[in-house]
Design a protein around this motif. Structure first.
Motif, PDB file in Angstrom:
ATOM      1  N   TYR A  95     -31.922  21.209  57.599  1.00 30.45           N
ATOM      2  CA  TYR A  95     -32.503  21.990  56.375  1.00 30.45           C
ATOM      3  C   TYR A  95     -31.676  23.109  56.355  1.00 30.45           C
ATOM      4  CZ  TYR A  95     -36.179  20.357  58.942  1.00 30.45           C
ATOM      5  OH  TYR A  95     -37.235  19.305  59.642  1.00 30.45           O
ATOM      6  N   THR A  96     -31.747  23.769  54.957  1.00 27.72           N
ATOM      7  CA  THR A  96     -30.680  24.836  54.294  1.00 27.72           C
ATOM      8  C   THR A  96     -31.610  26.053  54.839  1.00 27.72           C
ATOM      9  OG1 THR A  96     -30.437  23.604  52.365  1.00 27.72           O
ATOM     10  CG2 THR A  96     -30.205  25.972  52.140  1.00 27.72           C
ATOM     11  N   ILE A  97     -30.411  26.655  55.125  1.00 23.75           N
ATOM     12  CA  ILE A  97     -30.620  28.393  55.568  1.00 23.75           C
ATOM     13  C   ILE A  97     -30.864  29.007  55.324  1.00 23.75           C
ATOM     14  CG2 ILE A  97     -29.972  30.247  57.673  1.00 23.75           C
ATOM     15  CD1 ILE A  97     -28.534  27.864  59.303  1.00 23.75           C
ATOM     16  N   ILE A  98     -32.199  29.274  54.536  1.00 22.14           N
ATOM     17  CA  ILE A  98     -32.440  30.933  53.869  1.00 22.14           C
ATOM     18  C   ILE A  98     -32.058  32.557  54.455  1.00 22.14           C
ATOM     19  CG2 ILE A  98     -33.935  31.822  52.293  1.00 22.14           C
ATOM     20  CD1 ILE A  98     -33.516  29.127  50.946  1.00 22.14           C
ATOM     21  N   SER A  99     -32.621  32.450  55.825  1.00 24.09           N
ATOM     22  CA  SER A  99     -32.158  33.995  56.448  1.00 24.09           C
ATOM     23  C   SER A  99     -32.000  33.237  57.964  1.00 24.09           C
ATOM     24  CB  SER A  99     -33.463  34.930  56.118  1.00 24.09           C
ATOM     25  OG  SER A  99     -33.294  35.742  57.149  1.00 24.09           O
ATOM     26  N   LEU A 100     -30.982  33.770  58.364  1.00 25.51           N
ATOM     27  CA  LEU A 100     -30.656  33.951  59.589  1.00 25.51           C
ATOM     28  C   LEU A 100     -30.334  35.577  60.422  1.00 25.51           C
ATOM     29  CD1 LEU A 100     -30.674  32.733  62.717  1.00 25.51           C
ATOM     30  CD2 LEU A 100     -28.199  31.193  62.969  1.00 25.51           C
ATOM     31  N   THR A 101     -31.589  35.751  60.889  1.00 24.90           N
ATOM     32  CA  THR A 101     -30.577  36.963  61.647  1.00 24.90           C
ATOM     33  C   THR A 101     -31.134  37.728  63.019  1.00 24.90           C
ATOM     34  OG1 THR A 101     -32.979  38.331  60.870  1.00 24.90           O
ATOM     35  CG2 THR A 101     -31.239  38.454  59.223  1.00 24.90           C
ATOM     36  N   GLU A 102     -31.421  38.542  63.680  1.00 25.48           N
ATOM     37  CA  GLU A 102     -32.278  39.003  64.775  1.00 25.48           C
ATOM     38  C   GLU A 102     -33.720  38.281  65.069  1.00 25.48           C
ATOM     39  OE1 GLU A 102     -31.738  41.721  68.335  1.00 25.48           O
ATOM     40  OE2 GLU A 102     -30.953  42.199  66.774  1.00 25.48           O
ATOM     41  N   ASP A 103     -34.288  38.486  64.143  1.00 24.78           N
ATOM     42  CA  ASP A 103     -35.197  38.845  64.214  1.00 24.78           C
ATOM     43  C   ASP A 103     -36.014  37.879  62.931  1.00 24.78           C
ATOM     44  OD1 ASP A 103     -35.338  41.016  65.815  1.00 24.78           O
ATOM     45  OD2 ASP A 103     -34.524  42.467  64.194  1.00 24.78           O
ATOM     46  N   GLU A 104     -35.272  36.845  62.019  1.00 28.13           N
ATOM     47  CA  GLU A 104     -35.966  35.397  61.907  1.00 28.13           C
ATOM     48  C   GLU A 104     -34.913  34.883  61.050  1.00 28.13           C
ATOM     49  OE1 GLU A 104     -37.666  37.387  56.942  1.00 28.13           O
ATOM     50  OE2 GLU A 104     -35.225  36.850  56.209  1.00 28.13           O
ATOM     51  N   LEU A 105     -36.099  33.833  60.439  1.00 27.04           N
ATOM     52  CA  LEU A 105     -35.569  32.672  60.550  1.00 27.04           C
ATOM     53  C   LEU A 105     -35.994  32.049  59.276  1.00 27.04           C
ATOM     54  CD1 LEU A 105     -33.304  29.762  61.018  1.00 27.04           C
ATOM     55  CD2 LEU A 105     -35.021  29.182  62.936  1.00 27.04           C
ATOM     56  N   ILE A 106     -35.364  31.960  57.978  1.00 26.51           N
ATOM     57  CA  ILE A 106     -35.931  30.762  57.289  1.00 26.51           C
ATOM     58  C   ILE A 106     -35.276  29.723  56.756  1.00 26.51           C
ATOM     59  CG2 ILE A 106     -37.121  31.228  55.352  1.00 26.51           C
ATOM     60  CD1 ILE A 106     -37.086  34.180  55.091  1.00 26.51           C
ATOM     61  N   LEU A 107     -36.271  28.882  57.011  1.00 26.31           N
ATOM     62  CA  LEU A 107     -35.415  27.409  56.529  1.00 26.31           C
ATOM     63  C   LEU A 107     -36.015  26.761  55.183  1.00 26.31           C
ATOM     64  CD1 LEU A 107     -35.719  25.691  59.421  1.00 26.31           C
ATOM     65  CD2 LEU A 107     -33.636  26.770  58.932  1.00 26.31           C
ATOM     66  N   TYR A 108     -35.429  25.631  54.649  1.00 27.27           N
ATOM     67  CA  TYR A 108     -35.759  25.298  53.764  1.00 27.27           C
ATOM     68  C   TYR A 108     -35.551  24.189  52.903  1.00 27.27           C
ATOM     69  CZ  TYR A 108     -35.711  23.936  48.613  1.00 27.27           C
ATOM     70  OH  TYR A 108     -36.083  23.509  47.112  1.00 27.27           O
ATOM     71  N   LEU A 109     -35.831  22.799  52.885  1.00 28.99           N
ATOM     72  CA  LEU A 109     -36.593  21.684  52.890  1.00 28.99           C
ATOM     73  C   LEU A 109     -36.021  21.320  51.478  1.00 28.99           C
ATOM     74  CD1 LEU A 109     -35.283  18.387  54.318  1.00 28.99           C
ATOM     75  CD2 LEU A 109     -37.626  18.670  54.053  1.00 28.99           C
ATOM     76  N   SER A 110     -34.669  20.830  50.880  1.00 29.41           N
ATOM     77  CA  SER A 110     -34.526  20.176  49.051  1.00 29.41           C
ATOM     78  C   SER A 110     -36.308  19.353  48.743  1.00 29.41           C
ATOM     79  CB  SER A 110     -33.631  20.334  48.733  1.00 29.41           C
ATOM     80  OG  SER A 110     -33.415  19.073  49.366  1.00 29.41           O
ATOM     81  N   ASN A 111     -36.396  17.831  49.761  1.00 28.98           N
ATOM     82  CA  ASN A 111     -37.327  17.904  48.762  1.00 28.98           C
ATOM     83  C   ASN A 111     -37.384  17.075  50.383  1.00 28.98           C
ATOM     84  OD1 ASN A 111     -37.548  15.154  47.712  1.00 28.98           O
ATOM     85  ND2 ASN A 111     -36.248  14.809  46.362  1.00 28.98           N
ATOM     86  N   ASN A 112     -38.947  16.680  50.586  1.00 31.91           N
ATOM     87  CA  ASN A 112     -39.981  16.758  51.606  1.00 31.91           C
ATOM     88  C   ASN A 112     -39.726  14.710  51.486  1.00 31.91           C
ATOM     89  OD1 ASN A 112     -41.593  16.786  50.103  1.00 31.91           O
ATOM     90  ND2 ASN A 112     -42.592  19.124  51.530  1.00 31.91           N
ATOM     91  N   ALA A 113     -40.816  14.176  52.354  1.00 29.85           N
ATOM     92  CA  ALA A 113     -41.322  13.348  51.878  1.00 29.85           C
ATOM     93  C   ALA A 113     -42.315  13.679  50.385  1.00 29.85           C
ATOM     94  CB  ALA A 113     -42.389  13.088  52.956  1.00 29.85           C
ATOM     95  N   GLY A 114     -42.826  14.629  50.365  1.00 32.91           N
ATOM     96  CA  GLY A 114     -44.065  14.253  49.333  1.00 32.91           C
ATOM     97  C   GLY A 114     -42.995  14.331  47.980  1.00 32.91           C
TER      98      GLY A 114
END
Length: 263
Positions: free
Chosen positions: A233-252
């Motif tokens: 997964y690509t990390i969009i944001s990683l802080t003490e209070d937030e983790l946002i992950l992104y996948l560029s191309n999923n099964a769909g």
């Protein structure tokens, strides 16, 4: 006389043509300059049992790269701050000249006496052995929020665009009430819980700070039903209070975004 000369000339020409058509078989055969036992790997720690480690391959004529678990270094020497106490194994892969090889070296780390990159503390907490638990930043029922949704593919800059706000509008993932735990207790440990009280499912993870990716091995993350067998997964944001992950191309064939918060 002239006929003999003509015949001789034709014969010489045919001989030259025949010789020119013969393949030139002058191949260079690669040979080993040493064997695996002759490859010298050295690990040096800035302090005894400390986590600032330098790995070097010191045999002349050998080329390759280091896999130090946090990433790969396309050099014979690499220095890094390692986040995991205990015995860790590092691998050098290269060529002896005529064949490829891999060789490992073990390093015992007793103390994290050099600070880690802040991303490690944000993901697993300052108490790295105890770790940290993450849950969805919404739900578990559909609540109008954006915490698990379809995004444009192949463009992390578009992570915030919701083509379909699945969890917010109607259809949260089946494990919306679950949790994920990350810790560095002897290894980079990952534990998945599909729901409260569920049996823990253990895996591992690799946090690549330089490239801002999170690799989860052996188990899924929450909401992985959209399909990502590679677990990267690509990390969009990683802080003490937030983790946002992104996948560029999923099964769909679309992108997908996950938003988590500490439990």
């Amino acid at each position: 006389m002239k006929i003999n000369k003509i015949i001789g000339l034709c014969g010489s020409t045919l001989l030259l043509l025949f010789s020119a058509c013969q393949p030139i078989d002058d191949r260079e055969v690669l040979e080993n300059t040493t064997d695996i036992d002759g490859v010298k790997l050295v690990a040096t720690q800035a302090t005894e049992g400390g986590n600032l480690v330098e790995l070097s391959m010191e045999t002349p004529g050998i080329t390759g790269y280091w896999d130090y678990n946090l990433g790969k270094a396309l050099t014979d020497k690499v220095e890094f701050v390692y986040p995991i106490p205990g015995t860790s194994t590092f691998t050098y892969t290269g060529t002896l000249g005529g064949e490829f090889f891999s060789k490992t070296i073990d390093v015992q780390i007793d103390e994290l006496d050099h600070p880690l990159d802040q991303d490690w503390y944000d993901l697993v907490s300052e108490e790295t052995s105890e770790g940290k638990t993450w849950v969805f930043a919404g739900g578990p029922a559909a609540d109008g929020g954006k915490w698990w949704y379809m995004s444009p593919p192949d463009d992390p800059s578009q992570w915030e665009t919701a083509w379909w706000n699945a969890a917010g509008d109607c259809c949260p993932p089946v494990d919306a009430a679950g949790k994920m735990h990350f810790d560095l207790d002897g290894a980079a440990n990952y534990t998945y819980y599909s729901k409260p009280g569920a049996t823990p499912q253990e895996g591992s993870f690799v946090l690549d700070v330089a490239n801002q990716t999170l690799q989860v091995n052996g188990q899924n993350i929450l909401g992985a039903e959209q399909g990502n067998p590679e677990g990267l997964y690509t990390i969009i944001s990683l802080t003490e209070d937030e983790l946002i992950l992104y996948l560029s191309n999923n099964a769909g064939g679309t992108g997908w975004t996950w938003v988590f918060k500490p439990e």
